[in-house]
Design a protein around this motif. Sequence first.
Motif, PDB file in Angstrom:
ATOM      1  N   ALA A  11      34.395  15.166 -62.706  1.00  0.00           N
ATOM      2  CA  ALA A  11      34.782  16.164 -61.691  1.00  0.00           C
ATOM      3  C   ALA A  11      33.895  17.394 -61.769  1.00  0.00           C
ATOM      4  N   ALA A  48      31.421  18.854 -58.812  1.00  0.00           N
ATOM      5  CA  ALA A  48      31.554  20.220 -58.298  1.00  0.00           C
ATOM      6  C   ALA A  48      30.256  20.993 -58.473  1.00  0.00           C
ATOM      7  N   LYS A  52      37.318  27.669 -54.757  1.00  0.00           N
ATOM      8  CA  LYS A  52      38.126  26.525 -55.155  1.00  0.00           C
ATOM      9  C   LYS A  52      37.376  25.643 -56.139  1.00  0.00           C
ATOM     10  N   GLN A 107      37.321  27.355 -59.492  1.00  0.00           N
ATOM     11  CA  GLN A 107      38.604  27.242 -60.188  1.00  0.00           C
ATOM     12  C   GLN A 107      38.795  25.841 -60.786  1.00  0.00           C
ATOM     13  N   ASN A 108      38.335  24.837 -60.053  1.00  0.00           N
ATOM     14  CA  ASN A 108      38.421  23.465 -60.594  1.00  0.00           C
ATOM     15  C   ASN A 108      37.561  23.313 -61.851  1.00  0.00           C
ATOM     16  N   ASP A 115      38.970  22.313 -65.470  1.00  0.00           N
ATOM     17  CA  ASP A 115      38.457  21.178 -66.253  1.00  0.00           C
ATOM     18  C   ASP A 115      37.888  21.646 -67.595  1.00  0.00           C
ATOM     19  N   THR A 143      49.252  17.878 -65.931  1.00  0.00           N
ATOM     20  CA  THR A 143      49.013  19.051 -65.084  1.00  0.00           C
ATOM     21  C   THR A 143      49.515  20.331 -65.729  1.00  0.00           C
TER      22      THR A 143
END
Length: 547
Positions: free
Chosen positions: A348, A352, A370, A373-374, A378, A502
């Motif tokens: 991921a 990104a 966004k 932030q991901n 991660d 999560t």
Amino acid sequence: MPINARLPFPRKTLFRLRSILLLVMLAVLALPLGGLYFFRIYENELVQQTELELISQSAALAASFRQLVRNQQQEGDYGYIQFSTSLTQPDPPYTEEPPLNDPFYTPVTPSVDLIAPIAPPRPEARPSTQAVDPLARNIGEQMNQILRDTQQITLSGMRLLDPNGTVIAGREEVGLSLAHIPEVKQAMQGKYASVIRQRISDEPPPPLYSISRGSQIRVFTAFPIIEDERLQGVLLLSRTPNNIIKHLYANKGVVFLATLSLLVLAVLLILLVSSTISRPIRELLRQTERVRQGEQREVEPIHNPVTKEIAQLSESFAGMSHALAERSDYIRRFATHVSHEFKTPLTAMQGALELLHDHIDTMPAERREKFIQNLLADTQRLKQLVNRLLELARADSLETRKETSTLPALFKALHNRYLERGLQVRIHNALPNTPLAIAPDALETIVINLFDNSLQHGAKRVDVYTHASGDQLRLRLHDNGEGISAANRDKIFTPFFTTKRTKGGTGLGLEIVASILKAYNGSIRLGDVTQGAEFILLLSLEKSEGK
């Protein structure tokens, strides 16, 4: 499962390796000792057989002497009355065929023994101080040829003495006195006497004769000649016993069988050592070689180790092999889980970063934020994974310390801490103050991981139950959280398995707990409850020094 439970052999059938080696060594030692003992008994039999032959010759010659006296004396008064019995023998040995209850029989049995000290050579004859009776001299002359003829066949040394100990017949020393010799003195008292004396030979004995005393000794017998309780004379006979080497050669068939028996015994000893020591070790080596070449996964305990030491060695090899195989499987599974857990966030992050690299100038600010932030999420996920992996690595390589801990002190410290976080800890029965064989920080890490796990699954209360049994304490922690579904019950102890990914769950908490407990001989399992989740811990109690 403990290795002892997998052993296919009962321990009561095992022997000590030192016992087998002692048995073998004693048997090896017994072989020469037994041979020497056999030679000694055999040689003693030859000596006693020689004495028996001298007794037989003396009895026959004494009968001839008495008959000559009867034929020549005018009145039955020849001889000296010096005793009250006809013929005695001091403490005669037991005979297998005792004489009948008839005064006619007066047997004389051999009494010499090689165990007794060997007397010095026979003293030389001395001049006689007493005149010889004419009748005795006449009979001596007649017996002289009889003695020579007998000696020619029997090879015995023969001296015929009158009642005073003067030699009246024989090849040598005629007219000299032997009355000073101990066995002659005893015979002059009417008692049979025998003695083993050293033999002095003019020729050196052959080298092989050195193992036998028979070539260096001579048997002497002094046989009193008695008629009507009167001592008429003494027969002094002597002979060298048959040499044991010559006798064994003459009986080489028996010697061959004895030698063959010793060889068979030696072969049996070799087979015993091979079957009890060499064979199990070879079997163990074959298994280790197959494991090294990949043909076999684990070393199995030997089915018939025979000795306790080999059984313990086999058990240790099997346990070590089992532990290594389990560790190898664990590392393989763990590597698979680690690669999967790291691959997802890394993939991921890579995607990104590629999008940001290619479109950062044209990408709307909201979308760019966004992606950032991901990336941060991660990164945080990877950071948590690394931290938990470090904790797990420390738990797996934990070196147990000789420290103890108690439950009351632990739960007292944790009660207020988790009450502030919304988790109530309720103790249902008095916590035992018995020392547990686990370090305080290790026990605290275990309980904190379980309490944190309860918080993650929405628990507000944890009920604590304890029960001591034998040398273990059972600790039950039952929360009122979401519980564990039937589908996940078999997965919760799998590394990286979590239903709260999560919320920051890494799935390593229970693995860390299990590793710490294993290091301190404890265990953890899932309890069967309908509401919430229950974990049952088995903790070892500290053993007192007196046990």
